[in-house]
Design a protein around this motif. Structure first.
Motif: not given
Lengths: 869, 112
Positions: A489-499, A749-760
């Motif tokens: 959940x934290x990963x998803x949250x961080x990704x959302x902040x960046x996006x 860039x950060x957000x894209x990476x974050x989203x991919x990481x969270x999905x993985x």
């Protein structure tokens, strides 16, 4: 001494397998000799052997002692671990690559940011010795002030300088030359001597001396292919011949940041060096120069300050106007001088740190699942007598190795990202981003990541009960599963902040571009600054522009062209500021930009005419027709039809309004008002005081594609052309929007990476839990559960994780965005549309990570599974 | 007797001294000789000599090469190096001094 020798031999002993065989041979021969003796003493062969062995002692333990002595046990163990780790890594290339890549992106982003911050804020320029002795003299901003200080102050070596872009060469070969116009002491103050040749000297400043230039190393390599024979030859700078007397050392950027091409003497070319194009050397006002000073040897800063104060008061006593002078360290003050940029940089650094955190969490999750997966293998090793510490050490070595791989990849990623970011920081262009500090940070972060993300899984794995059944591992799984769900959940949250941050910056860029009613992608702006090459009357320049306009129109790539103001120069060029009145007697209203253009101006820029018409060639004859923009029309003629009415520009002559154009910015400067009052009149060759500076060209296709052909055609149009600066209008607006573009790019860039990481991460966790629960799923299906029920079981778990993460992310983004507000352009920090879009993007990606394992779960074959355990 | 420290030090010295008096010798021979000289008072496992030999070789006091024993067995022979010869003299001297002092001390104790 003997000790060192012994250690060296032991060190080499690690790598030789020969010792082991040698030892075995030696012990064998020992026993033989002993047995021979025993036989001679009359024992039977069996007795002889037994006695010899007994006398020898425990063979294996002696061998062990011998081995410890032969090599260095700790190091050998490490090598064994490394070898084993490498084998494991090679056996699971995809897994290893995934972890290395995750770390590379997480660490690389930080490396890029550290490099950027280092270059822009902390590193002193190359080749400048004792940089702390160099100061800017605030309050002495013109040549007169510099001269009077130079003649009176003895504790400082003083120089004055300014930066201009001049033309190098002439006609078809002219190129831009980023030049520092300096006084002769400049290189003394910097403490730099040229790589080849000599620096600018006082003798070059004598009246009648030939003009001289020092070229930068970069320019010399680019323009002359590093040919040393260029020294002493004559080149054309700003339209006049200059002797090349020196080549600066590589990467020398002068006292400031940002690459420079050349240094010339200020006093030798006063017109070219001043921003107005006129000689300002004798004008006692204004601040168009930077005065810098270096402490003379043995002088302290306090002494210099005292002398400056004394000189200032002496000058004031002679009633010469003198401002109080201050010394600020050139390099230490840089930290504060970038306020807006540095705030943005801090935000980016924060984003990079978040990405790092996310990468760590992700890697931890991956390693965790892997550790559980290896539960059986580890249990076997524990049962065979390996200590927990050994298992832990072995796993840690494996993680560190993977991190090292990630670190190397991070350097590449960092270089690539750094390059992408420096485009938005002109001062950092060409700088060497990968300094020692960056390397240290990469190494530190990569190992921190390995330890941060590897320790927990390694502890869990090494403390798993030495039980050969994999069921024991499952109990541990459940204990850790809540924590792991939380991490997802934290990963998803961080990704959302960046996006969300990326979205807010992108919205700012959009908003800024929308403010121009122009077709940004179809317009090329060719700026030609004749004032930097020679002094010509405006009428002559006007004629040149007419010629260029005709010429460029004939190019197949060009749809139409017009002469107008150069948008980047703001109110420079053929733009005057007048109050525009309804009648000559009107009281002066608001100021308003009067822009002189050729008839095709509106068509070229794609600026729509809202009512009436644009200019026609027939208007040119009397030049009284004007077009006003909507905001001016509503100001002057509220509720009335402005077409056919008169407006007055400074005289009592009636200018008839023939059309109303849509609103657009008068200048590209981001800080200027959103919509300006504008009046357009025709540019004619009589009575205009301002020489035109830009040719606007509308291309048939995307402007960026036609840039080269247009530049070549214009540059070769006349034999004495100065450098023609050709850019797309988009590029020019992007310069102004660069902080938002950078924010959008970096956070994107950060957000894209974050989203991919969270999905993985989600995919990995769910896939793993399904593998663990295969039996349970099989049982459920055997008892009559439908495939859909199974998929729903997995999905509901995943959806809950995503939902919690989105909730945290929205809250986090909302909290952060309040502080982001001042960096945005006309976008509310809590812009609901941006938040909604960002949330749906992240949710879609995260749910995709749930769907794939859900489908896998639904495909479980109960018959196969139930037989499996 | 606390074997480790004293044993390590004395064993090394005994090996060196053995090699000095007997010339090149293999591990078995050295062990045998030490046992004989001490009149079988020192009964240790022969095997323990090998780590000590390795240490001495690493320190450069002895060198080794494979050769043939008296009864034509292949064996690894150790010989003193020049550094080893110097070391054995110095160490023997030191040992003499130490034991002399110790003897005096212990003698004092008996008298008092």
């Amino acid at each position: 001494m003997r000790r060192v020798r012994a250690w060296c031999i032991r060190l080499t002993g690690i790598f030789s397998g020969r010792r082991e065989r040698d030892l075995a041979d030696e012990l064998e021969s020992h026993l033989q000799l002993h047995i021979d003796d025993n036989l001679r003493a009359g024992m039977t062969p069996e007795e002889a052997r037994r006695a010899a062995l007994l006398k020898f002692g425990p063979v294996e333990s002696i061998k062990e002692v011998y081995r410890d002595r032969a090599g260095i046990p700790l190091l050998e163990m490490l090598f064994r671990d490394v070898r084993y780790a490498l084998v494991r890594m090679r056996r699971r290339p995809a897994f290893t690559a995934l972890i290395a890549l995750t770390l590379a992106l997480g660490v690389g982003a930080n490396a890029a940011m550290v490099g950027l911050v280092d270059v822009l804020m902390f590193r002193t320029p190359a080749h400048v010795p004792e940089p702390d002795d160099i100061f800017t003299v605030n309050g002495a901003g013109n040549y007169v002030a510099y001269q009077s200080l130079r003649d009176r102050v003895h504790s400082l070596t003083l120089t004055a300088y300014t930066r201009q872009t001049l033309s190098f060469g002439i006609g078809a070969d002219a190129v831009p030359l980023r030049t520092e116009c300096v006084t002769p002491e400049y290189f003394d103050v910097a403490g730099v001597s040229p790589r080849w040749g000599r620096p600018l000297a006082a003798a070059d400043d004598e009246p009648g001396a030939p003009r001289t230039v020092v070229l930068s190393h970069g320019f010399w390599v680019k323009q002359f292919g590093a040919d040393a024979r260029v020294l002493g030859t004559s080149v054309i700078v700003a339209g006049r011949p200059h002797d090349v007397i020196g080549i600066a050392p590589p990467r020398f950027t002068g006292l400031g940041l940002g690459a420079m091409d050349a240094w010339i003497l200020l006093a030798a070319s006063p017109e070219a060096c001043s921003f107005t194009g006129t000689n300002l050397l004798r004008s006692p006002g204004g601040a168009w120069l930077t005065t810098a000073a270096r402490l003379r040897p043995g002088v302290t800063r306090a002494e210099a300050v005292a002398e400056l104060a004394a000189v200032t008061s002496a000058l004031q006593a002679q009633s010469k106007p003198t401002r109080p002078l201050e010394l600020t360290p050139v390099y230490a003050s840089r930290r504060l001088s970038l306020s807006s940029d540095s705030r943005l940089m801090l935000w980016l650094a924060g984003g990079a740190a978040m990405l790092f955190l996310l990468a760590c969490v992700n890697v931890a999750g991956l390693l965790w699942t892997q550790a559980l997966d290896r539960g059986r293998e580890i249990a076997i090793r524990l049962q065979l007598g390996a200590s927990r510490r050994r298992v832990f050490a072995q796993l840690t070595v494996e993680h560190l190795l993977t991190a090292a791989l990630g670190g190397v990849a991070a350097l590449l990623a960092g270089m690539w990202m750094g390059e992408a970011f420096t485009r938005y920081f002109p001062l950092a262009v060409d700088a060497d981003m990968m300094g020692a500090r960056t390397l240290v940070v990469v190494a530190g972060l990569a190992s921190a990541a390995a330890l941060l993300s590897g320790t927990l899984p390694a502890i869990q794995a090494s403390s798993s009960r030495a039980d050969l059944s994999s069921r024991a591992g499952q109990a541990a799984t459940r204990a850790g599963s809540r924590l792991r769900t939380g991490l997802l959940s934290v990963q998803v949250g961080l990704a959302l902040v960046l996006v969300t941050a990326a979205g807010l910056f992108a919205a700012s860029v959009q908003q800024f571009r929308r403010d121009f009613a122009y077709d940004l992608d179809r317009v090329v702006v060719a700026s030609i600054d004749f004032s930097r090459s020679s002094v010509r009357p405006p009428a002559e320049i006007y004629a040149i522009f007419q010629m260029l306009e005709d010429r460029v129109r004939q190019l197949p790539q060009v749809e139409t062209a017009a002469v107008g103001p150069a948008p980047t120069l703001g109110t420079g060029g053929p733009v005057s500021v007048y109050p525009v009145r309804r009648s000559p007697a009107d009281p002066a209203a608001e100021m308003n930009a009067v822009v002189e253009v050729t008839p095709e101006y509106f068509a070229t820029l794609g600026l729509p005419i809202a009512s009436g018409r644009g200019f026609t060639p027939t208007d040119a004859a009397d030049a009284t027709a004007v077009v006003i923009n909507q905001v001016l029309a509503s100001r002057l003629f509220p509720g009335e039809d402005p077409i056919g009415r008169c407006v007055f520009l400074g005289s009592s002559r009636c200018h008839e309004v023939v059309g109303v154009s849509e609103n657009s910015r008068a200048s590209l400067r981001a800080g200027s008002r959103q919509t300006d009052l504008q009046t357009f009149r025709l540019l004619t060759d009589d009575a205009h005081s301002h020489a035109p500076q830009a040719l606007l060209i509308r291309t048939r296709t995307h402007a960026a594609r036609e840039l080269g052909a247009i530049a070549a055609a214009l540059q070769g149009a006349a034999p004495d052309m100065p450098y023609v600066d050709v850019r797309t209008l988009e590029e020019l607006t992007d310069v102004e929007a660069r902080s938002w573009l950078l924010g959008a790019t970096a956070f994107g860039l950060f957000g894209t990476v974050a989203v991919i990481l969270a999905a993985i991460g989600i995919y990995g966790a769910l896939a793993f839990s399904i593998r663990q629960r295969t039996v349970e799923i099989g049982v459920r299906m055997a008892l009559g559960a439908m495939r859909w029920d199974i998929a729903r079981l997995v999905l509901s778990h995943g959806t809950m994780v995503v939902a919690i993460g989105l909730g945290m992310g929205v809250a986090g983004a909302f909290a952060a965005s309040r502080y982001l507000q001042s960096l945005l352009f006309n976008v509310a920090a809590a812009d609901p549309w941006t938040f909604a879009t960002a949330a749906s993007v992240v949710a879609a990606a995260a749910l995709l990570g749930c769907v794939v394992p859900a489908v896998h779960a639904a495909r479980v074959n109960p018959a196969v599974t139930l037989r499996y355990d | 007797m606390a074997k480790t420290d004293v044993w390590q030090g004395t064993l090394a010295l005994m090996i060196l001294k053995t090699l000095q008096t007997m010339g090149p010798q293999h591990g078995y021979g050295i062990a045998r000789r030490i046992e004989q000289i001490s009149d079988d008072a020192l009964t240790v496992n022969y095997g323990t000599i090998y780590p000590a030999l390795l240490k001495l070789e690493q320190e450069g006091y002895i060198s080794s090469e494979w050769g043939l024993s008296d009864n034509n067995r292949k064996a690894k022979f150790y010989r003193l190096t020049r550094a080893g010869r110097k070391h054995v003299e110095k160490a023997a001297q030191e040992w003499d001094q130490t034991t002399a002092i110790l003897a005096k001390f212990l003698g004092l104790g008996e008298e008092g």
